[in-house]
Scaffold this motif. Structure first.
Motif, short mmCIF file in Angstrom:
data_model
loop_
_atom_site.label_atom_id
_atom_site.label_comp_id
_atom_site.label_asym_id
_atom_site.label_seq_id
_atom_site.Cartn_x
_atom_site.Cartn_y
_atom_site.Cartn_z
N ALA A 18 0.83 -1.21 0.00
CA ALA A 18 0.00 0.00 0.00
C ALA A 18 0.86 1.25 0.00
CB ALA A 18 -0.93 -0.01 1.22
N THR A 19 1.95 1.24 0.78
CA THR A 19 2.75 2.46 0.92
C THR A 19 3.68 2.66 -0.29
OG1 THR A 19 2.71 1.90 3.27
CG2 THR A 19 4.01 3.79 2.65
N ALA D 17 6.12 4.85 5.39
CA ALA D 17 6.02 6.19 4.81
C ALA D 17 7.18 7.05 5.30
CB ALA D 17 4.68 6.83 5.16
N ALA D 18 7.48 6.98 6.60
CA ALA D 18 8.58 7.77 7.18
C ALA D 18 9.91 7.37 6.55
CB ALA D 18 8.61 7.59 8.70
N THR D 19 10.11 6.07 6.35
CA THR D 19 11.41 5.61 5.87
C THR D 19 11.56 5.80 4.36
OG1 THR D 19 11.17 3.94 7.61
CG2 THR D 19 13.09 3.76 6.22
N LEU D 85 -4.14 6.60 4.31
CA LEU D 85 -4.01 7.00 2.89
C LEU D 85 -3.27 8.33 2.80
CD1 LEU D 85 -6.80 6.57 0.23
CD2 LEU D 85 -5.33 8.56 0.20
N VAL D 86 -3.64 9.28 3.65
CA VAL D 86 -2.98 10.59 3.62
C VAL D 86 -1.53 10.48 4.08
CG1 VAL D 86 -3.04 12.96 4.47
CG2 VAL D 86 -5.17 11.79 3.97
N VAL D 117 -1.79 18.78 1.95
CA VAL D 117 -1.69 17.40 2.44
C VAL D 117 -1.54 17.38 3.96
CG1 VAL D 117 -0.36 15.27 2.33
CG2 VAL D 117 -0.84 16.53 0.24
N MET D 118 -0.73 18.30 4.50
CA MET D 118 -0.59 18.40 5.96
C MET D 118 -1.96 18.66 6.61
SD MET D 118 2.54 18.06 7.21
CE MET D 118 3.42 16.99 6.06
N THR D 119 -2.73 19.56 5.98
CA THR D 119 -4.05 19.88 6.51
C THR D 119 -4.97 18.66 6.42
OG1 THR D 119 -3.72 22.16 5.81
CG2 THR D 119 -5.97 21.51 6.36
N ALA D 120 -4.91 17.96 5.29
CA ALA D 120 -5.73 16.75 5.13
C ALA D 120 -5.38 15.74 6.23
CB ALA D 120 -5.50 16.13 3.75
N MET D 121 -4.09 15.66 6.55
CA MET D 121 -3.67 14.76 7.60
C MET D 121 -4.23 15.21 8.96
SD MET D 121 0.06 13.97 8.94
CE MET D 121 -0.24 15.50 9.85
#
Lengths: 212, 212, 212, 212
Positions: A18-19, D17-19, D85-86, D117-121
C-alpha cells in the motif's frame, strides 16, 4: 502453528504494498506550471486511491478471517502466500494504468491488465476464504451449513464483478477504474466480514459437526 | 532475550524484501504496443515469482524454527542477521537476472550470480538451523540424536541442489531459473519443517540430555 | 505508555531502512561484461554490508535497551524518534559513499559525510541509552552507580571512534569505511549489551535507591 | 475486533512512509563539488526532517488514541484507513516541495500543495480522534463531557494552523515550511496526548453514562 506470525508477515506485505504505491506518483519537472502538471496527473491519483483502498479492504477482510483461526496449516500458508504475491504486485498494474491513462495510449490494454490483477486478487482471496470455511478444525468458530452457503454466495457475487471490470476496459479504461472505485467504496461501507465477526461472539448458537 | 522482537525485525526484512521485488517490474514506455511489451517482460515476471516464493518459503521455515525457541543468544542473533543480509539483497540478483534474460546478453553470468545468492541464502539458513539443532538449551523441544541426524541429512540434500543451479547457468540461465522454480514449488508442498513442528506438540516422547 | 508499540514502530523503521539499502545496488547496463561491471561495483557492496550490519547492530542494542523498560515517557519517545530519523537517513550517505568511491571523485567529502551520519547515529543512540540509565523509574532493572559509570565509560569509548572515522576520511575514504566495518564486526562479537541483559536476570543483587 | 492488528497495519504504514522519505534525497552526480551540491540540497533535508517528524508525531498520537481502545468498529477502521491513505501519500508532496524549493520555480504552488496534504492529515487525524471521543463503548476510559469539550477545543486550535500554512505559502513557501517545522517541534514537547493518557490511569474519577 499459531496465526500470529503469519499475520505479522501478511501485515508487512499489505502495508508495504500500500505504501509503495506512492512511488508511482512522479514529481513533475520544475520547468512548467506545477498546478496544471498535477491536474494532468489525475489518473495517477485516481488509480493510487483505488489501489490503496482495495489493499486496505483486503487487509481488513484478511484480519477478519484470521481472527477466526485457531491454527494455520500448510495449505493455508500456501494460499496466503499466493494472495500476498498478488497483493505485492498491485503497484505494477497501478503504475501501468496511471501511465497509459495519462498518455492516452493503449488504455484498453492497461485497463484490462489492471482488472486482471484485481480479479486474481479476488480469486486468491476467495480461495483462502473458502478453505477457512471448509476446514472447521482450523477455526475457533462454528458456522452452520446454511450460513456457509450464504457466505459463499456473497463471495460468488463479488468475484464476477471484479472480472467484469476486465471486459469494461474494452469499452473504457476510465469506466473500468470507476467500477473498481465503486467496489472499494461499497466494501468499505458493506458489513460482509463483520457478519462472520459477529458469529465469533455467539459461538454456541448453531453447532455443526464433521462437515466438509 | 526472548525471540519476539527478533521475529518482528526478521518479519520486517522478509516482507519488505519480498514486496520491494515489485520495483523491478518496469512500466513499458507508453509509445508501443503494451501487450507485446509485457510479453517480452516474461523473464522479469518469472524471476519475480521465483524470488517472491523463495523468500516466502524461507520465511515459513524461519517461522517454524523460531516457534521452537525458548530464547535467543548472541551467536544466533548474528547468524540470523547474516541470513537477513542475504534475504535483503535478493531483489538485486533478481533484477540482474530479469534484465539480462530480457536482453539476451551475458545470461550465463546473470544466472550464476542469481544462483550464488540463492546458495548463500541456503547456506546461511542451514547454519541457523544447525545452530538451533545443536543448542538444546535454546529450544523448548527435545530432539533425539537420530532425529537430528535425519534432519541434517535432509538439509544436506537441499543445499547442493541450490549450488547445482549455479553450474546449470553455464548450460542455460533459463534452465537454472526453472530449477529454482521447481525447488520453490517442492518446498511449498513438502512438509519438511512441519515435521519438526509436530515434535513440538509431543515434547515428552524422546528425551535427550546434555548432547552437544 | 508501554514499550510495545514503540518497539513495533522502531522495528519497522530499522528493518525498512536496512532493506531499502538494496535499492542503492544498480543493475549494470546489459551491453558490457557483467562480471567486470559487478567487480567495479565493490564499493557499493562494501558500503551496503557495513550499513546493513551497523543498522542490524543498533537494532540489537535497541532491543536490549527496550527489554529493560517498564514504560516509555515522552522524552524517551522524542529521543527514540531522533535516533530513528538518523537510522532512516542512512541509505542516503551509503549511496553517496558508493557512488563517489566508484567514480573516484571527491571521495574525502563522501567518506566524511558517511562518517558524520554514523557519528550522529552513535550520539543519538548514546543519548537514548544515557536517558534510560539515568531514569530508574522507567526500567524494570536496578543498576548500581558503579555499574552505570562502567556502562557510560564503555559508551564513551565507542563514540569517539565513530567520530574518528570522519577525520580518517581525509586520509582515505576506503580506510574510513574499513574502520566502520571493523566496528561493526567488533560490536557483533562483543557482548556489551548482553551484559546489561544478564543483570536483567538477577534484578535483586545490587539495589540502588533514589539516584538521579 | 481487537485493536492489535489495526495497530500492526498502521505501524507498518507509518514506519514505511517515514522511511521511504529517504528516497527523495538524490545523490548528486559525481562530477562536481559534492559539498556545495549537498548545500544546495538543503530544502530536501528540511522537508525530509519536517515530514519525518510530523509522521512520527502523528504516529505517537495514534499510539495514544489506540491505547484507549477496547475494540475497533467498522467506521473507525474506515477513518483509520483514510488517515493512513494521507500519511502514505506524504512522501509525494515532500518530494514536490524539495524539488521546487531547490529550483526556485513555482514555489508557491509547491508550498500550498504540501500544506494541503498536511491539513488533510490534520483533519483526518482529528476525525479519528473525535470519533473515539464520541463513542464511549469503544474506549476503556471514561471522559467527562467537560473534558471532551476541552480536548476538542485543543484540536480545534491545531487544525486551522495547519490550514494557515497553505495561505502562508502564497507569501513564502520557506516560511510555510518553517511553520510546519515549528508545529512539529511544538507537538514534540507539548503533552496534549499524554493528558488523555493520564486519565487512562485514573479511570474511576469522573464517570459519564450514556453520552452521545
Amino acid at each position: 502453528m499459531t496465526p500470529t506470525r503469519t499475520e505479522a508477515f501478511s501485515d508487512g506485505v499489505f502495508s508495504i504494498a500500500a505504501t509503495l504505491l506512492v512511488l508511482d506518483l512522479k514529481v513533475p519537472a520544475a520547468n512548467g506550471d506545477l498546478l496544471s502538471a498535477l491536474t494532468h496527473l489525475w489518473p495517477a491519483y485516481a488509480s493510487y486511491a483505488v489501489s490503496f483502498l482495495t489493499i486496505g479492504i483486503i487487509w481488513m477482510n484478511h484480519h477478519t478471517i484470521f481472527a477466526h483461526l485457531r491454527r494455520v496449516d500448510r495449505p493455508l500458508q500456501v494460499l496466503n502466500l499466493m494472495l500476498l504475491l498478488v497483493v505485492a504486485v498491485i503497484p505494477f498494474p497501478t503504475a501501468i494504468l496511471a501511465t497509459y491513462l495519462e498518455s492516452g495510449h493503449d488504455q484498453t490494454a492497461a485497463g484490462a491488465i489492471y482488472g486482471l490483477v484485481m480479479t486474481a486478487m479476488g480469486v486468491s482471496f476467495g480461495s483462502l476464504w473458502m478453505y477457512v470455511l471448509r476446514h472447521d478444525a482450523l477455526r475457533r468458530t462454528l458456522i452452520s451449513p446454511a450460513r456457509k452457503r450464504a457466505l459463499l454466495v456473497r463471495f460468488a457475487i463479488g468475484s464476477p464483478i471484479y472480472a467484469a471490470g476486465i471486459g469494461l476496459a474494452f469499452v473504457s479504461a476510465r469506466l473500468s477504474l470507476l467500477v473498481y472505485a465503486a467496489l472499494a467504496v461499497y466494501y468499505l461501507v458493506e458489513p460482509l466480514p463483520s457478519e462472520i465477526g459477529e458469529r465469533h461472539e455467539q459461538p454456541a448458537t448453531d453447532i455443526e459437526v464433521g462437515s466438509t
